[in-house]
Design an enzyme around this catalytic site. Sequence first.
Site, PDB file in Angstrom:
ATOM      1  CB  SER A 137      61.075  25.791  45.252  1.00 20.74           C
ATOM      2  OG  SER A 137      59.995  24.994  45.865  1.00 20.74           O
ATOM      3  CE  LYS A 180      57.766  27.594  46.341  1.00 19.56           C
ATOM      4  NZ  LYS A 180      57.076  28.399  45.031  1.00 19.56           N
ATOM      5  CE  LYS A 208      56.625  23.823  46.033  1.00 25.77           C
ATOM      6  NZ  LYS A 208      55.775  24.272  45.634  1.00 25.77           N
ATOM      7  CG  ASP A 231      54.106  27.091  46.972  1.00 24.94           C
ATOM      8  OD1 ASP A 231      52.842  27.201  47.387  1.00 24.94           O
ATOM      9  OD2 ASP A 231      54.564  27.032  45.953  1.00 24.94           O
ATOM     10  CD  GLU A 287      54.154  30.177  45.870  1.00 19.98           C
ATOM     11  OE1 GLU A 287      55.234  30.115  46.561  1.00 19.98           O
ATOM     12  OE2 GLU A 287      54.069  29.743  44.816  1.00 19.98           O
ATOM     13  CG  ASP A 290      51.814  29.459  42.030  1.00  9.45           C
ATOM     14  OD1 ASP A 290      51.269  29.639  40.655  1.00  9.45           O
ATOM     15  OD2 ASP A 290      52.682  28.782  42.112  1.00  9.45           O
ATOM     16  CE  LYS A 311      54.677  28.647  39.301  1.00 11.16           C
ATOM     17  NZ  LYS A 311      54.167  27.550  40.011  1.00 11.16           N
ATOM     18  N   GLY A 360      58.710  29.181  39.480  1.00 13.86           N
ATOM     19  CA  GLY A 360      59.482  28.090  38.566  1.00 13.86           C
ATOM     20  C   GLY A 360      58.508  26.785  38.405  1.00 13.86           C
TER      21      GLY A 360
HETATM   22  C1  NPQ Z   1      55.107  26.192  42.802  1.00 14.03           C
HETATM   23  N1  NPQ Z   1      57.117  25.197  41.551  1.00 14.03           N
HETATM   24  O1  NPQ Z   1      55.509  27.694  42.775  1.00 14.03           O
HETATM   25  C2  NPQ Z   1      55.677  25.458  41.886  1.00 14.03           C
HETATM   26  C3  NPQ Z   1      55.125  24.213  41.973  1.00 14.03           C
HETATM   27  C4  NPQ Z   1      55.293  22.919  41.063  1.00 14.03           C
HETATM   28  C5  NPQ Z   1      59.489  25.257  42.080  1.00 14.03           C
HETATM   29  O2  NPQ Z   1      57.893  25.121  43.878  1.00 14.03           O
HETATM   30  C6  NPQ Z   1      55.919  19.339  37.861  1.00 14.03           C
HETATM   31  C7  NPQ Z   1      54.901  20.099  37.305  1.00 14.03           C
HETATM   32  C8  NPQ Z   1      56.544  19.569  39.159  1.00 14.03           C
HETATM   33  C9  NPQ Z   1      54.531  21.299  38.014  1.00 14.03           C
HETATM   34  C10 NPQ Z   1      56.872  20.945  40.781  1.00 14.03           C
HETATM   35  C11 NPQ Z   1      58.106  25.292  42.633  1.00 14.03           C
HETATM   36  C12 NPQ Z   1      56.154  20.804  39.549  1.00 14.03           C
HETATM   37  C13 NPQ Z   1      55.137  21.250  39.273  1.00 14.03           C
HETATM   38  C14 NPQ Z   1      56.469  22.134  41.540  1.00 14.03           C
HETATM   39  C15 NPQ Z   1      54.853  22.538  39.998  1.00 14.03           C
HETATM   40  O3  NPQ Z   1      54.117  26.018  43.161  1.00 14.03           O
HETATM   41 MG    MG Z   2      53.445  27.855  44.138  1.00 10.75          MG
END
Ligand code: NPQ
Ligand code: MG
Length: 370
Positions: free
Chosen positions: A135, A161, A163, A188, A213, A238, A262, A290
């Site tokens: 990601s 992926k 953002k 995402d 996402e 998600d 998750k 994650g």
């Molecule tokens: C997701 N994760 O899928 C999350 C979002 C995310 C790996 O993109 C601190 C706490 C940092 C929560 C970073 C990925 C974070 C977090 C990303 C959640 O949406």
């Molecule tokens: Mg997400």
Amino acid sequence: MRIEQITLHHLRMPLVAPFETSFGRITDRECILLELASEGLIGIGECVADRDPGYAYETTGTAWHILNDFICPAILGQDVAGPAEYRGRVASVRGHPMAKAGIEMALWDLLGKREGRSLQELLGGIQARVPVGVSVGLQASPQALVGTVGRYLEQGYRRIKIKIKPGRDVEDARAVRSAFPDIRLQVDANSAYTLETAGILMHLDDLGLLLIEQPLSEDDIWDHRQLQARLRTPVCLDESILTARHARQAIEMAACRVINIKAGRVGGLTEAVAVHDVCRARDVPVWSGGMLETGVGRAANLALASLPGFTLPGDISASDRYYARDITYQRFALNDDSTITVPRGVGLGVELDMTAVGDFALRSTVLGPA
Ligand code: NPQ
Ligand code: MG
């Protein structure tokens, strides 16, 4: 399993590089590490709430409060049969899934250590190695993003992926797609759009993305249905999916065609398996999300992602994607085929480096029976 003592550690760990999403930018990751002592064994778990309520409403502060004042007192000095019975005991605490999931993970670890079985075995996982991707956070420009994606591809990640957020969506995705025409790519938004502003996402439809996402708010499952009806690309939920019931409802509404699982978001591994089962029965592909986990939560994600319905690559990544130093002796590395090997030891299959835990701890507390 009589729960004799619970230790909570509020940790802050530096990331190898800042991570930026539509809800903010972080340079350090906070979490709560839990240790449950029972009959000569220690079960460990990770609560994935972070310092700020950006991804979800829970924070390390709210989780500490809920664990310290409600959840731990409900099990300390008690005989807890296992994760399923634990869920019944904490059913009177409304919400706070990440706080609940932290203890639940430690109970699974304890159960595995007691029975001499791995978490993978206990959950019904089958794959020895699970396909993973990476990601990539928002970068300074589309050009910088292409550079960062290129470096992850060189490291061997075969699914990317990125953002997105309003103003940083179509141009970013197009730049990555034109630089790397054949890669498995997905985006995402972390809830950054509304149905009114999501029209721009139609331009993503010819980029051959695996999925889009969580474009809309967590509680806008119906509006995701309206958006999915206009897109050829699968919508993946998600943040919206907090229970197996939500998963069933979202699928019945045709609000999505893929679900990100998750354990922290759904209150634990038991519910995560239930979400998996609901999706598998309806032929809806799932993948492991994650949350920038330490080696503890990363081990749990790998065991979960080895279940048969996890047919898309997970956001699990190697330990060094996030941390130069971790709190477990085990570090997870990327295999040549963009997979990570599922731990085979008893329970989670990881051991804590207590020196690292001490170095990263902002506060710790030891709780015993009242
Ligand atoms: C997701 N994760 O899928 C999350 C979002 C995310 C790996 O993109 C601190 C706490 C940092 C929560 C970073 C990925 C974070 C977090 C990303 C959640 O949406
Ligand atoms: Mg997400």
